[in-house]
Design a protein around this motif. Sequence first.
Motif, PDB file in Angstrom:
ATOM      1  N   ILE A 260       0.905  -1.347  -0.050  1.00 46.00           N
ATOM      2  CA  ILE A 260      -0.099  -0.055   0.200  1.00 46.00           C
ATOM      3  C   ILE A 260       0.867   1.091  -0.265  1.00 46.00           C
ATOM      4  CG2 ILE A 260      -1.648   1.266   1.434  1.00 46.00           C
ATOM      5  CD1 ILE A 260      -2.761  -1.294   2.258  1.00 46.00           C
ATOM      6  N   ARG A 261       1.975   1.154   0.865  1.00 48.44           N
ATOM      7  CA  ARG A 261       2.523   2.444   1.108  1.00 48.44           C
ATOM      8  C   ARG A 261       3.471   2.508  -0.287  1.00 48.44           C
ATOM      9  NH1 ARG A 261       7.978   3.386   2.532  1.00 48.44           N
ATOM     10  NH2 ARG A 261       8.122   5.793   2.890  1.00 48.44           N
ATOM     11  N   PHE A 262       4.240   1.443  -0.745  1.00 54.75           N
ATOM     12  CA  PHE A 262       4.877   1.671  -2.067  1.00 54.75           C
ATOM     13  C   PHE A 262       4.027   2.216  -3.138  1.00 54.75           C
ATOM     14  CE2 PHE A 262       6.507  -0.910  -5.751  1.00 54.75           C
ATOM     15  CZ  PHE A 262       7.654  -0.089  -5.879  1.00 54.75           C
ATOM     16  N   VAL A 263       2.802   1.748  -3.438  1.00 57.11           N
ATOM     17  CA  VAL A 263       2.015   2.320  -4.606  1.00 57.11           C
ATOM     18  C   VAL A 263       1.644   3.622  -4.298  1.00 57.11           C
ATOM     19  CG1 VAL A 263       0.299   1.949  -6.149  1.00 57.11           C
ATOM     20  CG2 VAL A 263       1.510  -0.215  -5.393  1.00 57.11           C
ATOM     21  N   GLN A 264       1.133   3.954  -3.327  1.00 53.22           N
ATOM     22  CA  GLN A 264       1.015   5.317  -2.928  1.00 53.22           C
ATOM     23  C   GLN A 264       2.048   6.134  -3.007  1.00 53.22           C
ATOM     24  OE1 GLN A 264      -1.041   5.123   0.985  1.00 53.22           O
ATOM     25  NE2 GLN A 264      -3.136   4.293   0.058  1.00 53.22           N
ATOM     26  N   LEU A 299       1.549  -5.381  -7.592  1.00 50.62           N
ATOM     27  CA  LEU A 299       1.163  -5.079  -6.319  1.00 50.62           C
ATOM     28  C   LEU A 299      -0.293  -4.227  -6.381  1.00 50.62           C
ATOM     29  CD1 LEU A 299       4.203  -4.091  -4.403  1.00 50.62           C
ATOM     30  CD2 LEU A 299       2.955  -6.274  -4.338  1.00 50.62           C
ATOM     31  N   SER A 300      -0.505  -3.386  -7.489  1.00 46.28           N
ATOM     32  CA  SER A 300      -1.558  -2.504  -7.759  1.00 46.28           C
ATOM     33  C   SER A 300      -2.895  -3.294  -8.202  1.00 46.28           C
ATOM     34  CB  SER A 300      -1.265  -1.696  -8.791  1.00 46.28           C
ATOM     35  OG  SER A 300      -0.395  -0.634  -8.730  1.00 46.28           O
ATOM     36  N   LYS A 301      -2.396  -4.490  -8.795  1.00 44.64           N
ATOM     37  CA  LYS A 301      -3.576  -5.513  -9.291  1.00 44.64           C
ATOM     38  C   LYS A 301      -4.109  -6.133  -7.890  1.00 44.64           C
ATOM     39  CE  LYS A 301      -4.404  -5.694 -13.563  1.00 44.64           C
ATOM     40  NZ  LYS A 301      -5.712  -5.570 -14.302  1.00 44.64           N
ATOM     41  N   LYS A 302      -3.113  -6.587  -6.987  1.00 44.15           N
ATOM     42  CA  LYS A 302      -3.121  -7.505  -6.050  1.00 44.15           C
ATOM     43  C   LYS A 302      -4.010  -6.603  -4.947  1.00 44.15           C
ATOM     44  CE  LYS A 302      -1.052 -10.808  -2.870  1.00 44.15           C
ATOM     45  NZ  LYS A 302       0.279 -11.435  -2.552  1.00 44.15           N
ATOM     46  N   TYR A 303      -3.467  -5.487  -4.466  1.00 44.41           N
ATOM     47  CA  TYR A 303      -4.269  -4.712  -3.513  1.00 44.41           C
ATOM     48  C   TYR A 303      -4.761  -3.407  -3.953  1.00 44.41           C
ATOM     49  CZ  TYR A 303      -0.803  -7.491  -0.707  1.00 44.41           C
ATOM     50  OH  TYR A 303      -0.411  -8.788  -0.375  1.00 44.41           O
ATOM     51  N   ILE A 322      -1.877   2.527 -14.365  1.00 36.09           N
ATOM     52  CA  ILE A 322      -1.010   1.547 -14.019  1.00 36.09           C
ATOM     53  C   ILE A 322      -1.490   0.066 -14.487  1.00 36.09           C
ATOM     54  CG2 ILE A 322       0.194   0.004 -12.026  1.00 36.09           C
ATOM     55  CD1 ILE A 322       0.167   2.819 -10.578  1.00 36.09           C
ATOM     56  N   ASN A 323      -2.549  -0.133 -14.056  1.00 32.84           N
ATOM     57  CA  ASN A 323      -3.344  -1.433 -14.589  1.00 32.84           C
ATOM     58  C   ASN A 323      -3.797  -1.478 -15.993  1.00 32.84           C
ATOM     59  OD1 ASN A 323      -3.295  -1.984 -11.806  1.00 32.84           O
ATOM     60  ND2 ASN A 323      -5.214  -1.499 -11.307  1.00 32.84           N
ATOM     61  N   LYS A 324      -3.913  -0.432 -16.396  1.00 31.37           N
ATOM     62  CA  LYS A 324      -4.263  -0.496 -18.327  1.00 31.37           C
ATOM     63  C   LYS A 324      -2.891  -0.326 -18.872  1.00 31.37           C
ATOM     64  CE  LYS A 324      -8.866  -0.868 -17.674  1.00 31.37           C
ATOM     65  NZ  LYS A 324      -9.529  -2.147 -17.959  1.00 31.37           N
ATOM     66  N   LYS A 325      -1.946  -0.030 -18.243  1.00 30.33           N
ATOM     67  CA  LYS A 325      -0.696   0.424 -18.921  1.00 30.33           C
ATOM     68  C   LYS A 325      -0.922   1.436 -19.959  1.00 30.33           C
ATOM     69  CE  LYS A 325       1.461  -4.108 -17.596  1.00 30.33           C
ATOM     70  NZ  LYS A 325       2.056  -5.419 -17.900  1.00 30.33           N
TER      71      LYS A 325
END
Length: 359
Positions: A260-264, A299-303, A322-325
């Motif tokens: 969570i912290r990494f992606v944020q 990680l974005s997909k997972k959480y 990120i998710n759609k690239k």
Amino acid sequence: MKVIKVSVVIPVYNAKDYLQDCIKSLLSQTLVDCEFIFVNDGSTDNSLEIIQKYQEEDNRIKLISQENKGIAEARNAGIEIASGEYIGFLDNDDFVKIDFFENLYKNAIENNLDILVSKTILGRDGKYIIKDHGFNTNLIFTKDVIQEQIISNLLKVEDLFAVWNKIYKRTFIFENDIRFPGNRVIEEDNIFNIQAFNNAEKVRFIDYAGYYYRDVADSKSRKTIENDYFSKALEKYYLDYKKEYSLNISYEELEKLKAIRFVQRVFYLVYKCSVLKIPFKIKWNYIKNMVFHEKVYELSKKYDEEILQGKGLYERIVLKIINKKTSFLLILLILSIQIGYHPSISETIRKVNKLTKKR
């Protein structure tokens, strides 16, 4: 012998433009029984001469001068000679209200606290706002609650990172051998606080703000690409906090909080890089490599739900990219931020983003 109530450690590196405000705010403190430990960390300007001038006028100023070793080692050097009942920290470009250390000390000593946390007056885009610490101010946090609430907060978000809005009992710091990590360029505060809170028995948060944090344009925190903050965020994601600091947390929970912290952090870095006044190609290459990094995607997909909890429209847009690239949408976002950013309207933009938060 006079009892020193608070030792204040101030690392100094080329701070001539702001240092006098910092020193004057300390010498004006209503809590007189303090010592102010300035650690000149290899300054090449006249910072040392400024400190020496004030030292001649007030013997509460202690001075250490060393070769440049970085802020972590400078703070550690100050800790080693501190003699106060409590230790506080001040950055060389910040300043405090005249009653700052009196308010913190009185509350800490009355409640026999290991750590006391205040709110911060945050300088941002030409104005000052009070930054809340986000915790209940009507109770004392004991070991179990600290482990349950505060450690997870330190792993998940950045609200409690700073050391300068806190004071720490000196005997507690020495008994638990708590120091800043000398091998880190940034976020050494967080590592220090993870160690401190993980060992603390009594912590309190107070409804008081007296520390003025000044967001200086040429500070290291502004050199986002030069310091490669994304690589450092990735390094922190891979750090095994549980093993390193004997944290009482499952690896499953630890991974989620770090993710969570990494992606944020990526959300934040996209914005910080977008407003930099540098050639577009440079910022585009850095942002693109960061946003489309395989670990960020994974990680974005997972959480995704946990990452967006309490976040607004801006974060939802970045996560979608990120998710759609989608490179095209990312370019549009960078350009929108670059063109639309101005200090006078930035706070309004933040408020609008908050209004779009998912509950």
